[in-house]
Design an enzyme around this catalytic site. Structure first.
Site, PDB file in Angstrom:
ATOM      1  N   ASP A  31       2.537  -0.938  11.996  1.00 53.44           N
ATOM      2  CA  ASP A  31       1.257  -1.390  11.435  1.00 53.44           C
ATOM      3  C   ASP A  31       0.968  -2.849  11.777  1.00 53.44           C
ATOM      4  O   ASP A  31      -0.140  -3.336  11.542  1.00 53.44           O
ATOM      5  CB  ASP A  31       1.250  -1.200   9.905  1.00 53.44           C
ATOM      6  CG  ASP A  31       1.210   0.278   9.520  1.00 53.44           C
ATOM      7  OD1 ASP A  31       0.895   1.114  10.388  1.00 53.44           O
ATOM      8  OD2 ASP A  31       1.509   0.603   8.358  1.00 53.44           O
ATOM      9  N   GLN A  82       5.190   9.576   6.555  1.00 54.71           N
ATOM     10  CA  GLN A  82       4.267  10.468   5.842  1.00 54.71           C
ATOM     11  C   GLN A  82       4.756  11.910   5.912  1.00 54.71           C
ATOM     12  O   GLN A  82       4.719  12.638   4.919  1.00 54.71           O
ATOM     13  CB  GLN A  82       2.858  10.331   6.425  1.00 54.71           C
ATOM     14  CG  GLN A  82       2.281   8.939   6.180  1.00 54.71           C
ATOM     15  CD  GLN A  82       0.965   8.705   6.883  1.00 54.71           C
ATOM     16  OE1 GLN A  82       0.516   9.517   7.684  1.00 54.71           O
ATOM     17  NE2 GLN A  82       0.342   7.575   6.600  1.00 54.71           N
ATOM     18  N   ARG A  90      -7.730  12.644  12.653  1.00 56.23           N
ATOM     19  CA  ARG A  90      -6.289  12.392  12.795  1.00 56.23           C
ATOM     20  C   ARG A  90      -5.475  13.677  12.632  1.00 56.23           C
ATOM     21  O   ARG A  90      -5.892  14.598  11.935  1.00 56.23           O
ATOM     22  CB  ARG A  90      -5.866  11.312  11.776  1.00 56.23           C
ATOM     23  CG  ARG A  90      -6.578  10.009  12.048  1.00 56.23           C
ATOM     24  CD  ARG A  90      -6.230   8.943  11.044  1.00 56.23           C
ATOM     25  NE  ARG A  90      -4.821   8.600  11.088  1.00 56.23           N
ATOM     26  CZ  ARG A  90      -4.219   7.807  10.209  1.00 56.23           C
ATOM     27  NH1 ARG A  90      -4.925   7.275   9.227  1.00 56.23           N
ATOM     28  NH2 ARG A  90      -2.946   7.541  10.323  1.00 56.23           N
ATOM     29  N   SER A 105       8.069   9.731  11.223  1.00 52.38           N
ATOM     30  CA  SER A 105       6.866   9.495  10.412  1.00 52.38           C
ATOM     31  C   SER A 105       7.232   9.566   8.940  1.00 52.38           C
ATOM     32  O   SER A 105       7.708  10.594   8.451  1.00 52.38           O
ATOM     33  CB  SER A 105       5.787  10.538  10.727  1.00 52.38           C
ATOM     34  OG  SER A 105       4.860  10.584   9.656  1.00 52.38           O
ATOM     35  N   ARG A 146      -7.090  -2.635  10.081  1.00 50.71           N
ATOM     36  CA  ARG A 146      -6.115  -3.550  10.702  1.00 50.71           C
ATOM     37  C   ARG A 146      -6.664  -4.177  11.991  1.00 50.71           C
ATOM     38  O   ARG A 146      -6.311  -5.302  12.334  1.00 50.71           O
ATOM     39  CB  ARG A 146      -4.792  -2.833  10.960  1.00 50.71           C
ATOM     40  CG  ARG A 146      -4.112  -2.424   9.653  1.00 50.71           C
ATOM     41  CD  ARG A 146      -2.627  -2.155   9.815  1.00 50.71           C
ATOM     42  NE  ARG A 146      -2.147  -1.271   8.771  1.00 50.71           N
ATOM     43  CZ  ARG A 146      -1.835  -1.665   7.529  1.00 50.71           C
ATOM     44  NH1 ARG A 146      -1.946  -2.924   7.186  1.00 50.71           N
ATOM     45  NH2 ARG A 146      -1.423  -0.777   6.640  1.00 50.71           N
ATOM     46  N   LYS A 190      -3.805   6.389  14.742  1.00 49.77           N
ATOM     47  CA  LYS A 190      -3.954   5.667  13.464  1.00 49.77           C
ATOM     48  C   LYS A 190      -5.432   5.698  13.052  1.00 49.77           C
ATOM     49  O   LYS A 190      -6.187   6.545  13.524  1.00 49.77           O
ATOM     50  CB  LYS A 190      -3.412   4.241  13.603  1.00 49.77           C
ATOM     51  CG  LYS A 190      -1.910   4.194  13.858  1.00 49.77           C
ATOM     52  CD  LYS A 190      -1.124   4.703  12.675  1.00 49.77           C
ATOM     53  CE  LYS A 190       0.363   4.694  12.921  1.00 49.77           C
ATOM     54  NZ  LYS A 190       1.104   5.377  11.854  1.00 49.77           N
ATOM     55  N   LYS A 250       0.836  -1.206   0.000  1.00 48.35           N
ATOM     56  CA  LYS A 250       0.000   0.000   0.000  1.00 48.35           C
ATOM     57  C   LYS A 250       0.872   1.257   0.000  1.00 48.35           C
ATOM     58  O   LYS A 250       0.615   2.187  -0.765  1.00 48.35           O
ATOM     59  CB  LYS A 250      -0.912  -0.042   1.233  1.00 48.35           C
ATOM     60  CG  LYS A 250      -1.884   1.107   1.337  1.00 48.35           C
ATOM     61  CD  LYS A 250      -3.042   0.755   2.237  1.00 48.35           C
ATOM     62  CE  LYS A 250      -2.752   0.906   3.708  1.00 48.35           C
ATOM     63  NZ  LYS A 250      -2.628   2.310   4.141  1.00 48.35           N
ATOM     64  N   SER A 251       1.898   1.277   0.838  1.00 46.77           N
ATOM     65  CA  SER A 251       2.739   2.486   0.925  1.00 46.77           C
ATOM     66  C   SER A 251       3.431   2.762  -0.417  1.00 46.77           C
ATOM     67  O   SER A 251       3.478   3.901  -0.886  1.00 46.77           O
ATOM     68  CB  SER A 251       3.813   2.311   2.002  1.00 46.77           C
ATOM     69  OG  SER A 251       3.228   2.301   3.271  1.00 46.77           O
ATOM     70  N   GLY A 271      -4.701   8.267   5.373  1.00 48.68           N
ATOM     71  CA  GLY A 271      -3.770   9.262   5.920  1.00 48.68           C
ATOM     72  C   GLY A 271      -2.590   9.490   4.985  1.00 48.68           C
ATOM     73  O   GLY A 271      -2.098  10.618   4.848  1.00 48.68           O
TER      74      GLY A 271
HETATM   75  C1  S3P Z   1       2.789   5.056   6.133  1.00 47.42           C
HETATM   76  C2  S3P Z   1       3.489   5.457   7.231  1.00 47.42           C
HETATM   77  C3  S3P Z   1       3.137   5.077   8.623  1.00 47.42           C
HETATM   78  C4  S3P Z   1       2.184   3.889   8.630  1.00 47.42           C
HETATM   79  C5  S3P Z   1       1.066   4.054   7.650  1.00 47.42           C
HETATM   80  C6  S3P Z   1       1.613   4.178   6.219  1.00 47.42           C
HETATM   81  C7  S3P Z   1       3.241   5.509   4.805  1.00 47.42           C
HETATM   82  O1  S3P Z   1       2.503   6.176   9.250  1.00 47.42           O
HETATM   83  O2  S3P Z   1       1.679   3.663   9.921  1.00 47.42           O
HETATM   84  O3  S3P Z   1       0.182   2.943   7.693  1.00 47.42           O
HETATM   85  O4  S3P Z   1       2.832   4.918   3.781  1.00 47.42           O
HETATM   86  O5  S3P Z   1       4.017   6.458   4.755  1.00 47.42           O
HETATM   87  P1  S3P Z   1       3.355   7.414   9.863  1.00 47.42           P
HETATM   88  O6  S3P Z   1       4.027   8.115   8.761  1.00 47.42           O
HETATM   89  O7  S3P Z   1       2.326   8.270  10.529  1.00 47.42           O
HETATM   90  O8  S3P Z   1       4.294   6.808  10.841  1.00 47.42           O
END
Ligand code: S3P
Length: 434
Positions: free
Chosen positions: A316, A162, A112, A160, A389, A343, A10-11, A84
């Site tokens: 995760d 993200q 969030r 993070s 999840r 989350k 997914k990421s 997110g």
């Molecule tokens: C993700 C980063 C993580 C993870 C999320 C996906 C990403 O969050 O928990 O499910 O794809 O960059 P954080 O960046 O808030 O740690």
């Protein structure tokens, strides 16, 4: 042996989609995760003016993407649904492009925190307003008609991916230097993908697991090469199937999975629990290592302890680790994981309430959980609060021996793992019916 090929990561899928909208030519992506979250990223780039053609391919999606027409300004609110990653990375993308838009999400995403990306982007000179509650979606990003962003050196308190990715995207798309110094390395897919597309992003390891990621436009041609890639399988989705196999006391093979070291902390915890993990040779796909894993169960799963710098690498996977803890011998401890509270749900609260409802002895900490393993029959009603999840973690437990659970929203697994039910059935069905 049961063999599972997990859905596209997914990421990595989000990043591939978002970068394809700003690359220098048409991109071709195979094996995209077909979950609702990645569909949100696809819809965002379409509204930004990218032309996409998406076709189902096996259990995932194949996408051909023509980059956005630079004259196009998004007319609508960019709906990020439950995702997110879409909201936070799109904020960096919009700021870097200087394009104005409103970002919004569903009730869970609106709850969030957004300040963690809004604040550093504002420090770069972006004009961003909260339209409802402070620190939350919806946010309006104002267009930047003239001038460029300021360069930024950012030191977030919490690692993070993200936040790091939003800053990198803003810096790269406007051609200004940015540096992010993380206390612990978070998943590094954005850095790997950017580097693979010809963008100079450097990583330097510091003390005690810290890492600095820097983009320097001085040594760059200014081009982001189009993508031609197949997305590796998602280790976070695979974790549910591995856990199911361990609870069934069966070996399992996971094929085509991302073996990126920022994502495989889960395997080390399984080893601490007594499982045997064999990792095949890895091959590189657009800078991402891909491998096959075979995991074999021990006679009894032992309790584990995790905390500190190990947390970002398993963040995760903590819902499914808490389920394994409930079936381990002894008391497992999860600490330094306060991020779980922000989350898709407050996962510490969800896990402790649901485990307690089943009769598991669990104590909630501010930053984690302590779970006492049990062999007792577990029966009760589970509320996933719409969190994929949480739903999948208890969905796994419900299909294994000595558990009868009633789950309120099993369908929310489609956010990241549309084939969850079908794969889980293959892992848990009586042997001989394969
Ligand atoms: C993700 C980063 C993580 C993870 C999320 C996906 C990403 O969050 O928990 O499910 O794809 O960059 P954080 O960046 O808030 O740690």
């Amino acid at each position: 042996m049961i063999t599972i090929r997990p859905p596209g990561d997914k990421s990595i899928s989000h990043r591939a989609v978002l970068l394809s909208a700003v690359a220098d030519g048409p991109s071709h992506i195979e094996g995209l995760c077909d979950g609702d979250d990645v569909r949100s990223s696809l819809s965002v780039i379409e509204k930004l003016g990218a032309q996409i053609e998406v076709t189902p391919e096996g259990h995932g999606l194949r996408a051909s993407v023509r980059p956005r027409n630079q004259a196009a300004a998004p007319q609508e609110v960019l709906e990020c649904g439950n995702s997110g990653t879409t909201a936070r990375l799109a904020a960096g993308l919009l700021v870097g492009l200087g394009v104005g838009a409103v970002l919004d999400g569903d009730a869970s995403l609106r709850a969030r925190p957004m300040r963690r990306v809004v604040y550093p982007l504002q420090a770069m000179g972006a004009k961003i307003d909260y339209l409802d509650e402070r620190n939350r979606l919806p946010v309006a990003i104002r267009p930047r008609a003239t001038g460029s962003l300021r360069s930024l050196k950012h030191r977030p308190r919490v690692a993070s991916a993200q936040v790091k990715s939003a800053i990198l995207l803003a810096g790269v798309l406007d051609g200004v230097p940015v540096e992010v110094h993380e206390p612990v390395r978070s998943r590094d897919h954005t850095e790997r993908l950017l580097a693979g597309l010809g963008v100079p992003v450097e990583c330097a390891e510091g003390e005690a697991g810290s890492v600095a990621v820097a983009f320097d436009p001085g040594v760059w041609s200014g081009s982001i090469r189009p993508l031609d890639m197949t997305i590796p399988g998602d280790p976070s989705s695979a974790a549910f199937m591995i856990a199911a196999a361990l609870l069934m006391r069966r070996p399992i093979r996971i094929e085509g999975v991302s073996d990126n070291p920022t994502r495989t902390g889960f395997l080390s915890v399984l080893e601490e629990m007594g499982a045997t993990v064999e990792r095949g040779d890895s091959e590189s796909r657009c800078g991402e290592p891909v491998s096959a894993w075979t995991v074999r169960p021990p006679d009894r799963l032992r309790a584990f302890e995790i905390g500190g710098t190990a947390i970002p690498g398993v963040i995760d996977e903590i819902p499914i680790l808490a389920i394994l803890a409930a079936r381990g011998v002894g008391r497992s401890v999860i600490r330094d994981a306060a991020e779980l509270r922000v989350k898709e749900s407050d996962r510490i609260d969800r896990l402790s309430r649901n485990l307690a409802a089943l009769g598991v002895t669990v104590s909630e900490r501010d930053d984690g959980l302590e779970v006492e393993g049990t062999t007792a029959r577990l029966t009760g009603a589970i509320s996933a609060a719409g969190d994929h999840r949480i739903a999948m973690a208890f969905g796994v437990l419900g299909e294994t021996p000595a558990a009868t659970l009633e789950l309120d929203d099993p369908e929310c697994a489609r956010v990241s793992y549309p084939d969850f039910r079908e794969h889980l059935r293959r892992v848990t069905e009586p042997i001989g019916h394969d």
